[in-house]
Write an enzyme that holds these catalytic residues in place. Structure first.
Site, PDB file in Angstrom:
ATOM      1  N   ASP A 129     -11.871  -3.954   1.882  1.00 38.80           N
ATOM      2  CA  ASP A 129     -11.020  -4.903   1.153  1.00 38.80           C
ATOM      3  C   ASP A 129     -11.837  -6.197   1.127  1.00 38.80           C
ATOM      4  O   ASP A 129     -13.070  -6.147   1.273  1.00 38.80           O
ATOM      5  CB  ASP A 129      -9.651  -5.076   1.843  1.00 38.80           C
ATOM      6  CG  ASP A 129      -8.626  -5.786   0.958  1.00 38.80           C
ATOM      7  OD1 ASP A 129      -8.029  -5.131   0.088  1.00 38.80           O
ATOM      8  OD2 ASP A 129      -8.429  -7.015   1.107  1.00 38.80           O
ATOM      9  N   GLN A 185       0.820  -1.211   0.000  1.00 39.31           N
ATOM     10  CA  GLN A 185       0.000   0.000   0.000  1.00 39.31           C
ATOM     11  C   GLN A 185       0.862   1.273   0.000  1.00 39.31           C
ATOM     12  O   GLN A 185       0.465   2.288  -0.558  1.00 39.31           O
ATOM     13  CB  GLN A 185      -0.929  -0.028   1.215  1.00 39.31           C
ATOM     14  CG  GLN A 185      -2.160   0.850   1.098  1.00 39.31           C
ATOM     15  CD  GLN A 185      -3.296   0.199   0.307  1.00 39.31           C
ATOM     16  OE1 GLN A 185      -3.568  -0.983   0.473  1.00 39.31           O
ATOM     17  NE2 GLN A 185      -3.940   0.958  -0.554  1.00 39.31           N
ATOM     18  N   LYS A 222       1.756   1.827  -3.688  1.00 39.51           N
ATOM     19  CA  LYS A 222       0.533   2.066  -4.449  1.00 39.51           C
ATOM     20  C   LYS A 222       0.012   3.481  -4.193  1.00 39.51           C
ATOM     21  O   LYS A 222      -0.293   4.231  -5.115  1.00 39.51           O
ATOM     22  CB  LYS A 222      -0.525   1.042  -4.013  1.00 39.51           C
ATOM     23  CG  LYS A 222      -1.854   1.163  -4.732  1.00 39.51           C
ATOM     24  CD  LYS A 222      -2.970   0.390  -4.037  1.00 39.51           C
ATOM     25  CE  LYS A 222      -2.628  -1.065  -3.842  1.00 39.51           C
ATOM     26  NZ  LYS A 222      -3.834  -1.856  -3.478  1.00 39.51           N
ATOM     27  N   ASN A 231     -16.138  -7.108  -5.323  1.00 41.74           N
ATOM     28  CA  ASN A 231     -16.174  -5.701  -5.714  1.00 41.74           C
ATOM     29  C   ASN A 231     -15.274  -5.404  -6.908  1.00 41.74           C
ATOM     30  O   ASN A 231     -15.706  -4.800  -7.892  1.00 41.74           O
ATOM     31  CB  ASN A 231     -15.786  -4.831  -4.508  1.00 41.74           C
ATOM     32  CG  ASN A 231     -15.672  -3.373  -4.893  1.00 41.74           C
ATOM     33  OD1 ASN A 231     -14.583  -2.877  -5.178  1.00 41.74           O
ATOM     34  ND2 ASN A 231     -16.785  -2.677  -4.948  1.00 41.74           N
ATOM     35  N   LYS A 258      -2.765  -0.956   6.601  1.00 46.44           N
ATOM     36  CA  LYS A 258      -3.747  -2.010   6.294  1.00 46.44           C
ATOM     37  C   LYS A 258      -4.201  -2.631   7.598  1.00 46.44           C
ATOM     38  O   LYS A 258      -3.461  -2.620   8.587  1.00 46.44           O
ATOM     39  CB  LYS A 258      -3.104  -3.093   5.419  1.00 46.44           C
ATOM     40  CG  LYS A 258      -4.096  -3.958   4.666  1.00 46.44           C
ATOM     41  CD  LYS A 258      -4.524  -3.293   3.382  1.00 46.44           C
ATOM     42  CE  LYS A 258      -5.591  -4.068   2.666  1.00 46.44           C
ATOM     43  NZ  LYS A 258      -5.817  -3.526   1.305  1.00 46.44           N
ATOM     44  N   THR A 293     -12.033   0.626  -8.251  1.00 45.85           N
ATOM     45  CA  THR A 293     -10.884  -0.280  -8.427  1.00 45.85           C
ATOM     46  C   THR A 293     -10.999  -1.021  -9.756  1.00 45.85           C
ATOM     47  O   THR A 293     -10.037  -1.086 -10.537  1.00 45.85           O
ATOM     48  CB  THR A 293     -10.768  -1.271  -7.255  1.00 45.85           C
ATOM     49  OG1 THR A 293     -10.870  -0.550  -6.029  1.00 45.85           O
ATOM     50  CG2 THR A 293      -9.454  -2.021  -7.300  1.00 45.85           C
TER      51      THR A 293
END
Ligand code: NDP
Ligand code: 2IT
Length: 443
Positions: free
Chosen positions: A165, A110, A113, A239, A125, A208
């Site tokens: 998530d 992360q 990213k 998702n 996270k 996403t």
């Protein structure tokens, strides 16, 4: 021994039993060899040693009572990995496989990213080994409230902003947000992925998956190919997968196969996304129900989705879901691009094989960054006390994904590995964090 190898050896020795964290770190540090050679100040400032050590790791008890009156105890995690460029930002995962090593791998990814999005967000996270599958809404609420009873003291709009998530969607975010507000009395942007009536951003649900396909569009265009007419495998049916498949249709391609953790479907005429949404989002059921909507489609129990011949493969389910054998099958069947919607879905030997065979490959930290980027746009809207239209958010998302692609491609060329988006993403993501850490001193 090189500096990166020394740091990696230390990491493995000091973090036993965390293979996913080792895997993620090995990939990133492996890409940074040339950068640290050219910039001695990185080693001099112990920058990599600091980068691989989370700033803070929180592990807590989450007790709750199930519908039969039985007390259950789960374990909660929040790893606040790096705040050099902004408040910690990253999702919460609720899945029985969650442990500290998984959360650390996700938090580490992360960092880079979030840096690639170009927005001011650090890396974090969290999650729990709680399994929302088969639980009633009341049980999920009880769990979420108990989880927040501890988490609330560690987060805040300018401190740490969790989101969804695996296993955490709009329902869970709603329960978590309600409890945060109850405990603190603050109506602040402490979570993203919120419902639209209480501060959520339009297009965050889609972001996403849509972002992934915007990225793929740039990548294939550069190679003289097109999404138009492409047959696409999208693994998962959550998702990310659903909205990736939706955007594939919008760009003229056809998603032909999807899966969940029990089996996969092949629908040669194109997956019926309304049916998938009904099964997975509304009924919270198994994908095997799909053939009752589409009797001509195939359903197969177990693994095997990568055996379907395709042009483009989009792994959008979970880590290490695409193995070497799968990569070989994809290449043999004529697949020319693999772009990750999930985090670290392709095993290292599979990545090597894909790249060695000239397959276009993009790592999740670049191609799935549209979700967290749009979370940052949600934070901006909350801070300004206004909300943008769907099209406004979608347009910004599109611009961000084009930028990420260009930055990764450029970084790869600058360091003599043109076309290697994995190295490009790691280098481009690292540079901003590195410069911020150097400027801020040894902290
Ligand atoms: P969801 O919980 O919505 O969906 C996960 C999907 O993957 C489900 O269909 C699930 O099946 C399937 N799945 C999970 N484990 C396995 C497995 N071992 N084998 C096959 N299928 C499996 O999660 P998301 O779509 O949000 O997340 C998917 C991936 O994308 C994760 O790697 C996540 O970290 C990553 N990601 C998510 C972002 C987001 O904004 N949500 C942003 C960036 C990355 P089942 O229904 O059976 O559980
Ligand atoms: O892996 C990810 O980037 C996410 N799960 C989204 C994180 C976020 O803060 O929106």
């Amino acid at each position: 021994m090189s500096y990166t190898q020394k740091v990696l050896d230390q990491l493995v020795a000091r973090n036993p039993g965390e293979p996913e964290f080792h895997q993620a770190a090995k990939e990133v540090l492996g890409s940074l060899e040339l950068v640290v050679e050219q910039r001695p100040e990185i080693e001099k400032n112990g920058l990599l040693e600091r980068l691989i050590e989370p700033e803070r790791q929180i592990i807590f008890r989450v007790p709750w009572v199930d519908d039969n009156g039985i007390v259950r105890v789960n374990r909660g995690f929040r790893v606040q990995f790096n705040s050099a460029i902004g408040p910690y930002k990253g999702g919460l995962r609720f899945h029985p496989s969650v442990n500290l090593g998984i959360i650390k791998f996700l938090g580490f990814e992360q960092i880079f990213k979030n840096s690639l999005t170009g927005l001011p967000i650090g890396g974090g996270k969290g999650g729990s080994d709680f399994d929302p599958k088969g639980k009633s809404d009341r049980e999920v609420m009880a769990f979420c409230q108990s989880f927040m009873n501890e988490l609330y003291r560690h987060i805040g709009a300018d401190v740490d902003v969790p989101a969804g998530d695996i296993g955490v969607g709009a329902r869970e975010i709603g329960f978590l947000y309600g409890q945060y507000k109850k405990l603190t009395g603050n109506y602040e942007s402490v979570l993203t992925g919120k419902g639209i009536p209480y501060g959520g951003s339009l297009a965050r649900t889609q972001a996403t998956g849509y972002g992934l396909v915007y990225f793929v569009n740039e990548m294939v265009k550069d190679a003289g190919k097109s999404l138009k007419g492409a047959r696409v495998i999208v693994s998962g049916s959550g998702n990310v997968a659903i909205y990736a498949a939706e955007k594939v249709y919008q760009m003229g391609g056809t998603p032909i196969a999807m899966c969940d953790s029990t089996g996969w479907i092949y629908d040669k005429d194109g997956v019926d996304l309304d049916a998938v949404k009904q099964i997975k989002e509304v009924q919270r059921a198994r994908l095997r129900e799909y053939t009752s909507y589409r009797p001509n489609a195939e359903y197969h129990e177990g693994v095997g989705i990568w055996t379907v011949p395709c042009d483009i493969a989009l792994p959008c389910a979970t880590q290490n879901e695409l193995h070497l054998e799968d990569a070989k099958t994809l290449v043999k069947n004529g697949c020319y691009a693999v772009a990750e919607g999930a985090n670290m879905p392709t095993t290292p030997d599979a990545i090597d094989y894909l790249m060695a065979n000239g397959i276009l490959y993009s790592p999740g930290k670049a191609s799935n960054a549209g979700g967290v980027a749009t979370s940052a746009l949600e934070m901006s809207q909350n801070a300004m006390r206004l909300s943008w239209t769907f099209d406004e958010v979608d347009e910004k998302l599109h611009g961000i994904m084009v930028n990420i692609y260009e930055n990764c491609a450029r970084a790869a060329s600058n360091y003599g590995c043109a076309g290697n988006l994995m190295a490009g993403a790691n280098i481009a993501g690292f540079e901003k964090v590195c410069n911020a850490m150097l400027a801020q001193g040894i902290v």
